[in-house]
Scaffold this motif. Sequence first.
Motif, short mmCIF file in Angstrom:
data_model
loop_
_atom_site.label_atom_id
_atom_site.label_comp_id
_atom_site.label_asym_id
_atom_site.label_seq_id
_atom_site.Cartn_x
_atom_site.Cartn_y
_atom_site.Cartn_z
N ASN A 79 -28.47 14.18 16.43
CA ASN A 79 -29.19 15.45 16.52
C ASN A 79 -30.10 15.54 17.75
O ASN A 79 -30.69 16.58 18.00
CB ASN A 79 -30.04 15.68 15.26
CG ASN A 79 -29.18 15.86 14.03
OD1 ASN A 79 -28.35 16.74 13.98
ND2 ASN A 79 -29.38 15.00 13.03
N GLU B 294 -28.80 21.42 16.55
CA GLU B 294 -28.88 21.75 15.12
C GLU B 294 -27.49 21.78 14.51
O GLU B 294 -26.49 21.44 15.14
CB GLU B 294 -29.59 23.10 14.94
CG GLU B 294 -31.04 23.09 15.42
CD GLU B 294 -31.72 24.42 15.17
OE1 GLU B 294 -31.03 25.39 14.81
OE2 GLU B 294 -32.96 24.48 15.35
N ASN B 295 -27.43 22.17 13.23
CA ASN B 295 -26.16 22.34 12.51
C ASN B 295 -25.30 21.08 12.50
O ASN B 295 -24.11 21.10 12.79
CB ASN B 295 -25.35 23.51 13.11
CG ASN B 295 -26.10 24.82 13.06
OD1 ASN B 295 -26.79 25.10 12.09
ND2 ASN B 295 -25.99 25.61 14.12
N GLY B 296 -25.94 19.96 12.18
CA GLY B 296 -25.21 18.72 12.02
C GLY B 296 -25.11 17.87 13.26
O GLY B 296 -24.59 16.75 13.20
N ARG C 207 -16.18 20.01 21.02
CA ARG C 207 -16.72 21.29 20.58
C ARG C 207 -17.70 21.82 21.62
O ARG C 207 -18.15 21.08 22.50
CB ARG C 207 -17.45 21.13 19.23
CG ARG C 207 -16.57 20.70 18.08
CD ARG C 207 -17.41 20.18 16.91
NE ARG C 207 -18.46 21.10 16.54
CZ ARG C 207 -19.57 20.75 15.86
NH1 ARG C 207 -19.78 19.49 15.54
NH2 ARG C 207 -20.47 21.66 15.55
N GLU D 212 -32.85 26.65 26.37
CA GLU D 212 -31.54 26.41 25.78
C GLU D 212 -30.57 25.96 26.86
O GLU D 212 -30.66 26.39 28.01
CB GLU D 212 -31.00 27.69 25.12
CG GLU D 212 -31.67 28.03 23.81
CD GLU D 212 -30.92 29.11 23.05
OE1 GLU D 212 -30.04 29.76 23.64
OE2 GLU D 212 -31.22 29.33 21.85
N PHE E 282 -21.44 23.39 22.35
CA PHE E 282 -22.76 23.29 21.74
C PHE E 282 -23.79 24.07 22.55
O PHE E 282 -23.67 24.20 23.77
CB PHE E 282 -23.22 21.83 21.68
CG PHE E 282 -22.40 20.95 20.79
CD1 PHE E 282 -22.72 20.80 19.45
CD2 PHE E 282 -21.30 20.27 21.30
CE1 PHE E 282 -21.96 19.98 18.62
CE2 PHE E 282 -20.54 19.45 20.49
CZ PHE E 282 -20.87 19.31 19.14
#
Length: 353
Positions: A163, A127-129, A103, A190, A105
């Motif tokens: 995480n 974040e988000n899992g 995925r 980021e 990220f």
Amino acid sequence: MTYEVTIEPTGDAIEVEEGQTLLDAALRAGIYLPHACGHGLCGTCKVDVLDGDIDHGDASPFALMDMERAEGKCLACCATPQSDLTIEADIEEDPDAHNHPVRDFTGVVSKIETLTPRIKAIFIAIENGGMEFQAGHYINLLIPGMEDKPRAFSIASPPSEKNLIELNVALVEGGPGTTWLHNELKVGDEIQFSGPYGRFFVRESAPEPMLFLAGGSGLSSPKSMILDLFEKGETRPVTFIYGARNQNELYYRELFEELAAEHPNFTYLPVLSEEPADSGWQGMRGYVHEAAKVHFDGKFAGNKAYMCGPPPMIDACITTLMQGRLFEKEMFMENFYNQGSQTASKSPLFKNI
């Protein structure tokens, strides 16, 4: 537009977007296809097109010869479908492998630590899992302004910390990617990456004792693997031999010494190759393969060996292990190409590791 691609012999069917490579689509569907460089240079991802049309993309004529193209072969890392396809790949099932879908990220840098004069630890919060991965996996990190050449970094943290992943980044002289990470990246920035990637993992179902051999920033994967093993209550003998040039470059020493004190089945042996003679260092001196030979009295049969580090170190370790009656099927190494340099962490001695 999307195309349906059926992968034999498993019969898996995946959807591939127009312009998306076969390899990328398979990995994002959680289906592992053998690969290494990812850039059409090595030929590891060669598959047979049984039905349908493809565009070969930037496949190197050395990795995919004209004769092979005429026979219906392509490189999955470069080939894009022009119709629905049926392909056949050399897929080896392994009960210990975890196939997590790849995925994209966006994470936030939460901490940067200086581990040695040339290695920094970068911690990325997700974040988000978070990101599910197996110990030994790596990510492809995007460097601003160099997005077309992602850099591969092994994950140094255990899968339980999905995480907050840790990367150990060694500064490469003249390397724009690692230079940017060392000099420009700041806490709070980021950063984008994709993953997880790789086929380097512990054969947990195997009963043999485990030997980890590493040097430099090659400590990353063994750190993740060893922490994961002991989090799960590992009882088999585990030996970790780590090589550095001197004490200034010996990092996470206290962590592994604490693990050794806590777990009687864990042995940690740091070895230094260029430590001054009058420094007071009481540990082993020399190279990883030499320390391994001394510790095991040159007899390695009955172990599983996992290796990470510079190619010369890997080659020396392979030779020493083979002399001690440990062979290819019992050795495993981290094997990915660095797109920034287009060189492989792969020994020329073996075709499979």
